[in-house]
Design a protein around this motif. Structure first.
Motif, PDB file in Angstrom:
ATOM      1  N   ASN A 171       0.818  -1.213   0.000  1.00  0.00           N
ATOM      2  CA  ASN A 171       0.000   0.000   0.000  1.00  0.00           C
ATOM      3  C   ASN A 171       0.852   1.264   0.000  1.00  0.00           C
ATOM      4  OD1 ASN A 171      -2.390   1.513   0.056  1.00  0.00           O
ATOM      5  ND2 ASN A 171      -2.237   1.767   2.277  1.00  0.00           N
ATOM      6  N   CYS A 172       2.147   1.107  -0.284  1.00  0.00           N
ATOM      7  CA  CYS A 172       3.024   2.281  -0.349  1.00  0.00           C
ATOM      8  C   CYS A 172       2.779   3.015  -1.670  1.00  0.00           C
ATOM      9  CB  CYS A 172       4.482   1.833  -0.249  1.00  0.00           C
ATOM     10  SG  CYS A 172       5.659   3.188  -0.447  1.00  0.00           S
ATOM     11  N   ILE A 173       2.907   4.332  -1.637  1.00  0.00           N
ATOM     12  CA  ILE A 173       2.648   5.171  -2.814  1.00  0.00           C
ATOM     13  C   ILE A 173       3.557   4.812  -3.991  1.00  0.00           C
ATOM     14  CG2 ILE A 173       4.221   7.034  -2.071  1.00  0.00           C
ATOM     15  CD1 ILE A 173       0.796   7.625  -3.750  1.00  0.00           C
ATOM     16  N   THR A 174       4.739   4.208  -3.701  1.00  0.00           N
ATOM     17  CA  THR A 174       5.655   3.853  -4.789  1.00  0.00           C
ATOM     18  C   THR A 174       5.092   2.755  -5.703  1.00  0.00           C
ATOM     19  OG1 THR A 174       6.808   2.365  -3.268  1.00  0.00           O
ATOM     20  CG2 THR A 174       7.781   4.540  -3.605  1.00  0.00           C
ATOM     21  N   TYR A 175       4.040   2.069  -5.250  1.00  0.00           N
ATOM     22  CA  TYR A 175       3.410   1.061  -6.110  1.00  0.00           C
ATOM     23  C   TYR A 175       2.456   1.686  -7.117  1.00  0.00           C
ATOM     24  CZ  TYR A 175       5.369  -2.889  -3.658  1.00  0.00           C
ATOM     25  OH  TYR A 175       6.238  -3.811  -3.156  1.00  0.00           O
ATOM     26  N   SER A 176       1.695   2.689  -6.674  1.00  0.00           N
ATOM     27  CA  SER A 176       0.714   3.272  -7.592  1.00  0.00           C
ATOM     28  C   SER A 176       1.318   4.388  -8.451  1.00  0.00           C
ATOM     29  CB  SER A 176      -0.506   3.780  -6.824  1.00  0.00           C
ATOM     30  OG  SER A 176      -0.123   4.492  -5.671  1.00  0.00           O
ATOM     31  N   GLU A 177       2.358   5.054  -7.946  1.00  0.00           N
ATOM     32  CA  GLU A 177       3.012   6.112  -8.728  1.00  0.00           C
ATOM     33  C   GLU A 177       4.429   5.620  -9.010  1.00  0.00           C
ATOM     34  OE1 GLU A 177       1.298   9.045  -9.560  1.00  0.00           O
ATOM     35  OE2 GLU A 177      -0.496   8.466  -8.437  1.00  0.00           O
ATOM     36  N   THR A 178       4.585   4.955 -10.148  1.00  0.00           N
ATOM     37  CA  THR A 178       5.782   4.129 -10.365  1.00  0.00           C
ATOM     38  C   THR A 178       7.054   4.914 -10.697  1.00  0.00           C
ATOM     39  OG1 THR A 178       5.046   3.860 -12.632  1.00  0.00           O
ATOM     40  CG2 THR A 178       4.469   2.113 -11.093  1.00  0.00           C
ATOM     41  N   TYR A 179       6.922   6.188 -11.041  1.00  0.00           N
ATOM     42  CA  TYR A 179       8.075   7.001 -11.457  1.00  0.00           C
ATOM     43  C   TYR A 179       8.818   7.602 -10.268  1.00  0.00           C
ATOM     44  CZ  TYR A 179       4.365  10.166 -10.365  1.00  0.00           C
ATOM     45  OH  TYR A 179       3.345  10.779  -9.701  1.00  0.00           O
ATOM     46  N   ILE A 180       8.265   7.456  -9.064  1.00  0.00           N
ATOM     47  CA  ILE A 180       8.864   8.086  -7.882  1.00  0.00           C
ATOM     48  C   ILE A 180      10.173   7.387  -7.524  1.00  0.00           C
ATOM     49  CG2 ILE A 180       8.529   8.500  -5.408  1.00  0.00           C
ATOM     50  CD1 ILE A 180       5.546   8.538  -5.919  1.00  0.00           C
ATOM     51  N   PRO A 181      11.247   8.155  -7.226  1.00  0.00           N
ATOM     52  CA  PRO A 181      12.497   7.505  -6.799  1.00  0.00           C
ATOM     53  C   PRO A 181      12.291   6.778  -5.466  1.00  0.00           C
ATOM     54  CG  PRO A 181      12.615   9.900  -6.479  1.00  0.00           C
ATOM     55  CD  PRO A 181      11.365   9.630  -7.256  1.00  0.00           C
ATOM     56  N   HIS A 182      12.818   5.562  -5.379  1.00  0.00           N
ATOM     57  CA  HIS A 182      12.693   4.780  -4.143  1.00  0.00           C
ATOM     58  C   HIS A 182      13.783   5.212  -3.178  1.00  0.00           C
ATOM     59  CE1 HIS A 182      10.518   1.360  -6.522  1.00  0.00           C
ATOM     60  NE2 HIS A 182       9.970   2.534  -6.670  1.00  0.00           N
ATOM     61  N   ILE A 183      13.376   5.756  -2.040  1.00  0.00           N
ATOM     62  CA  ILE A 183      14.375   6.224  -1.072  1.00  0.00           C
ATOM     63  C   ILE A 183      14.086   5.646   0.305  1.00  0.00           C
ATOM     64  CG2 ILE A 183      15.302   8.286  -2.203  1.00  0.00           C
ATOM     65  CD1 ILE A 183      13.118   9.961  -1.083  1.00  0.00           C
ATOM     66  N   PHE A 184      15.169   5.305   0.977  1.00  0.00           N
ATOM     67  CA  PHE A 184      15.089   4.631   2.272  1.00  0.00           C
ATOM     68  C   PHE A 184      16.107   5.245   3.222  1.00  0.00           C
ATOM     69  CE2 PHE A 184      13.865   1.630  -0.987  1.00  0.00           C
ATOM     70  CZ  PHE A 184      12.753   0.968  -0.478  1.00  0.00           C
ATOM     71  N   ARG A 185      15.840   5.110   4.507  1.00  0.00           N
ATOM     72  CA  ARG A 185      16.858   5.404   5.522  1.00  0.00           C
ATOM     73  C   ARG A 185      17.365   4.056   6.024  1.00  0.00           C
ATOM     74  NH1 ARG A 185      12.567   8.282   7.025  1.00  0.00           N
ATOM     75  NH2 ARG A 185      12.162   7.007   8.880  1.00  0.00           N
ATOM     76  N   LYS A 186      18.667   3.958   6.218  1.00  0.00           N
ATOM     77  CA  LYS A 186      19.236   2.684   6.664  1.00  0.00           C
ATOM     78  C   LYS A 186      19.381   2.694   8.176  1.00  0.00           C
ATOM     79  CE  LYS A 186      22.601  -0.671   5.075  1.00  0.00           C
ATOM     80  NZ  LYS A 186      23.747  -0.951   4.187  1.00  0.00           N
ATOM     81  N   LYS A 187      18.812   1.681   8.841  1.00  0.00           N
ATOM     82  CA  LYS A 187      18.987   1.551  10.291  1.00  0.00           C
ATOM     83  C   LYS A 187      19.509   0.149  10.549  1.00  0.00           C
ATOM     84  CE  LYS A 187      15.566   4.781  12.114  1.00  0.00           C
ATOM     85  NZ  LYS A 187      14.520   5.006  13.129  1.00  0.00           N
ATOM     86  N   GLY A 188      20.836   0.014  10.722  1.00  0.00           N
ATOM     87  CA  GLY A 188      21.419  -1.323  10.854  1.00  0.00           C
ATOM     88  C   GLY A 188      21.180  -2.083   9.564  1.00  0.00           C
ATOM     89  N   ASP A 189      20.611  -3.260   9.679  1.00  0.00           N
ATOM     90  CA  ASP A 189      20.341  -4.028   8.461  1.00  0.00           C
ATOM     91  C   ASP A 189      18.868  -3.912   8.036  1.00  0.00           C
ATOM     92  OD1 ASP A 189      19.379  -5.388  10.565  1.00  0.00           O
ATOM     93  OD2 ASP A 189      20.190  -7.348   9.984  1.00  0.00           O
ATOM     94  N   ILE A 190      18.267  -2.804   8.467  1.00  0.00           N
ATOM     95  CA  ILE A 190      16.877  -2.564   8.086  1.00  0.00           C
ATOM     96  C   ILE A 190      16.801  -1.304   7.230  1.00  0.00           C
ATOM     97  CG2 ILE A 190      14.678  -1.732   9.048  1.00  0.00           C
ATOM     98  CD1 ILE A 190      15.022  -3.749  11.283  1.00  0.00           C
ATOM     99  N   LEU A 191      15.957  -1.360   6.190  1.00  0.00           N
ATOM    100  CA  LEU A 191      15.691  -0.162   5.389  1.00  0.00           C
ATOM    101  C   LEU A 191      14.306   0.367   5.765  1.00  0.00           C
ATOM    102  CD1 LEU A 191      16.894  -1.080   1.775  1.00  0.00           C
ATOM    103  CD2 LEU A 191      18.001   0.417   3.456  1.00  0.00           C
ATOM    104  N   VAL A 192      14.230   1.662   6.091  1.00  0.00           N
ATOM    105  CA  VAL A 192      12.947   2.277   6.406  1.00  0.00           C
ATOM    106  C   VAL A 192      12.524   3.136   5.215  1.00  0.00           C
ATOM    107  CG1 VAL A 192      11.670   3.716   8.027  1.00  0.00           C
ATOM    108  CG2 VAL A 192      13.635   2.374   8.822  1.00  0.00           C
TER     109      VAL A 192
END
Lengths: 355, 355, 355
Positions: free
Chosen positions: A324-345
């Motif tokens: 249900n993340c917006i990156t699924y319905s709006e496919t052109y958006i750059p995928h960006i994450f914050r790294k916390k240890g071995d987890i991506l937020v």
């Protein structure tokens, strides 16, 4: 402001939201002298899902500042229905307006919109994910009615699992010294584990109870929320427990003299009408504090802002694990994450993905 | 004003509505000089059933006074859809606005709302029950076009049974000397008995006829109303009588030179298009008089008012006998009645209940 | 202005639309100094079919001039639903407002409305027939981005058959010296014959091609339009040709350095998102030029106008041969035609009927 946009309350530093709550208090006392503060400015309210009350509250805030309003509340009538992307809508509307308030059913939509907007964006709810101006409203109410954010025993009652305004309020108040929390709900509607972890990490005492009456004598603040029949695990559980979470005069009689009762409204029947006349009931005043909070916020954000498009962040080739993340319905958006240890937020919906 | 609210025309003393019609006339002559009279004020239009024309008329009135507007016209999108009570909606919106215009499908809704409002409420229709600003519009039109409320022969044609604006107009004009009434309708659509009683008690001559052509030569004023096909007792009756209640050029040729023709609009086909160019046709001008009437009313009500909540009246333990009364759908409202002999008149819907 | 209304671009003389595009340019540079130019004036937006974007653009234009807005976007809620004629709605709303913007699904509706309006009417689209302010927008964009209307090679791509904005733009630009046209579409979606005749008569060189890539190196302007899947003759044709009419970075690399790309928006997928960051992509700027164009137009039309009703033209007893002409649904409208040899051209929908 540290950010041009208000997507999450964390976009404001503590100094900034103290400034805003303080400005809101001054507006309350001298509202007429703020008429004209946004003269000639236009607020666009883009409501991809209807919410008349929230929209009306922002519209009133802008009109009381002397500004003007445009917008929609029914995407079926808009360019969206012709298949337009969020990016295009935002690019166009940010050419018409000076500030945008947006509500959208998909998590992360406001954050995504902010990447393409030449004007500040205020998140007025993105799919149960975030709703920072409700929390700002709650804080302005506390400032006025209690005069402090510290040393309070705060009860929260009802649906504590799905209500993000509850989560935001807990996070905002846990940082102040001397606060303790009483979480009143059914086992099925308890706050998520990460909120409990947050409270423990902040060193704030908390307890979970399943009975509102037991909690009443302890509280300085009681924050009620709507608890919907369909949210109980079964009809039997609903029938056996209805009434346990209804605030009425009898329960009010057990409470402190200086308790205040809040509710984000609309209520259905979780607060009896006979409580309304109790001077400790502050939920109607709360909506007015919300108006002053939004006026303060709009003033500050419009003033700070030149029309400009920020450079787009660079994305990575990883897909968020929340469908249900917006990156699924709006496919052109750059995928960006914050790294916390071995987890991506995920920067849009806050979903955590294990690498 | 004797009341803070305008629920029924009887909330205005005769002196007050003469003052308002007089102000409306001045606004008509000098409209630009009234821009700014409501600067910084907000009108909320709460339309629980849509009526674009009525809503637009109030909105225009407020904008021409320099004020601002918020509101809704689609309760499906509003908090109402989440089960919110009328009381809660009014409490919240009266915190946002300076005056409320409200339309609602249930009899007595505006009166009920006024109990919980901190700002003045104007009733723009409650389920066919009352619609006082239409009557005010009619009176401003008469004042302008006839220069008097007395000595007139007033014809009313069409659905005289269900049209409450017709009843209000009759009651307002029956009190002036020298007026007589010609009531033109099918037997099935005649005015209710209590209106005839009212006319007789006021000493105003009246007659019922079933043929518009016969009445034409007598009239100084002809007030036409929509008469819907489904309002006839049967399809046969409709087919045999259609045309009898249609005003056309032929019928106009039988009328006095200084007749004026009114209609609350929208019309369907009860007035032929060829009548529009007759200088005696005043129904389009009438909508403009309605604008000036609403401007005058809003000005007067906003000026008179401080934000405050009046004490709630004490109710009695009797249920109104009208199942469409607002006390049935909004159960927390105090039940209040006026006693007339051994009859109780409901304060919300005017239904009479025998003790 | 030569006409009080803007139904078709031909209502403006060339001198007038040059004046308007010039005013639009000044507004762009000094927008704040135009706030107040329409103080106290009201724009009514009557959208008989919803088009949020177009409506928002006009509303923003009026608000940026300091004026106010009323209107509807949902005829289901309006008096129209009660069977009111276009004439009555216009008579009433022109009593409330100072200028009307109207969109309607039936050809000729705006022209018909203008007969009954006491205030200027702007046609914002009547059933695919005309949409003059889009063309005005395109011209303001050209003036800004190219500095000239002459000596340009203009490509138009997509659905050239049904897109009336394309036809209007061709007609407006064919009159300037040194312009040539490249018409890019499938055989099925070519411009109508009368447009080709118009180009030839004006002495403007033109060619039809079916491949966008081939045309790219020639163009100074590329005007893209939405081309809908269902507009291809068959699913097979769609599958074989999709991509041929999609503008992407690869095609942009073949184009001149000073090409500009326009699109009336909303787009679906006929322009790849990666083109957006190319400085030659001007379609988002184009929507802002549209705002300035509408501001200039409203200013000029409101200023020029006293409230008045023009005499109705006399009709003839001939029925237009286009069953989608407004004279079919609004039967009271006088039938008026222009005679061209032995052909009658309907004044409402431009349909040609052989005598």
């Amino acid at each position: 402001m540290q950010s041009r946009h208000l997507i999450d309350l964390s976009d404001l530093s503590v100094a900034e939201w103290e400034e805003i709550t303080s400005l809101a208090c001054d507006i309350r006392e001298n509202i007429d002298s703020y008429y004209g503060a946004c003269r000639g400015k236009i607020l666009a309210t883009l409501f991809y899902e209807p919410s008349t009350r929230t929209q009306m509250s922002f519209q009133t805030a802008m009109l009381r500042l002397g500004g003007r309003i445009i917008g929609f509340d029914n995407p079926a009538n808009s360019s969206v229905a012709k298949g337009e992307s969020l990016k295009d809508t935002i690019r166009v509307v940010s050419g018409y307006s000076d500030i945008i308030v947006m509500r959208h059913p998909v998590a992360g939509a406001a954050k995504a919109a902010s990447l393409y907007s030449r004007v500040p964006i205020i998140n007025a709810g993105d799919g149960g994910h975030l709703h920072p101006t409700q929390t700002l409203t709650d804080l302005v109410t506390l400032r006025h009615e209690k005069g402090t954010f510290s040393g309070l025993c705060i009860g929260l009652c009802g649906d504590l699992k799905n209500g993000r305004t509850v989560h935001s309020l807990i996070k905002a108040l846990a940082g102040f010294p001397g606060n303790s929390f009483v979480l009143v709900s059914t086992p099925y509607l308890q706050v998520p584990g990460y909120i409990k972890d947050f409270l423990s990490a902040a060193g704030a005492p908390w307890q979970e109870v399943d009975n509102l009456a037991d909690a009443m004598p302890l509280l300085d603040i009681l924050y009620m929320t709507r608890i919907q029949r369909e949210r109980f695990a079964s009809e039997e559980e609903y029938m056996s427990q209805r009434g346990v979470y209804v605030l009425d005069s009898a329960k009010m009689s057990m409470a402190k003299k200086d308790l205040i009762v809040l509710h984000p409204l609309p209520r259905v029947d979780e607060i009896s009408v006979d409580v309304d006349d109790d001077p400790r009931a502050k939920y109607f005043e709360q909506t007015e504090y919300g108006l002053y909070a939004r006026m303060a916020l709009i003033m500050k954000m419009v003033k700070a802002s030149d029309k400009q498009l920020c450079p787009l962040p660079t994305g990575v080739d990883i897909q968020c694990s929340n469908p249900n993340c917006i990156t699924y319905s709006e496919t052109y958006i750059p995928h960006i994450f914050r790294k916390k240890g071995d987890i991506l937020v995920c920067d849009y919906c806050e979903e955590r993905t294990l690498l």
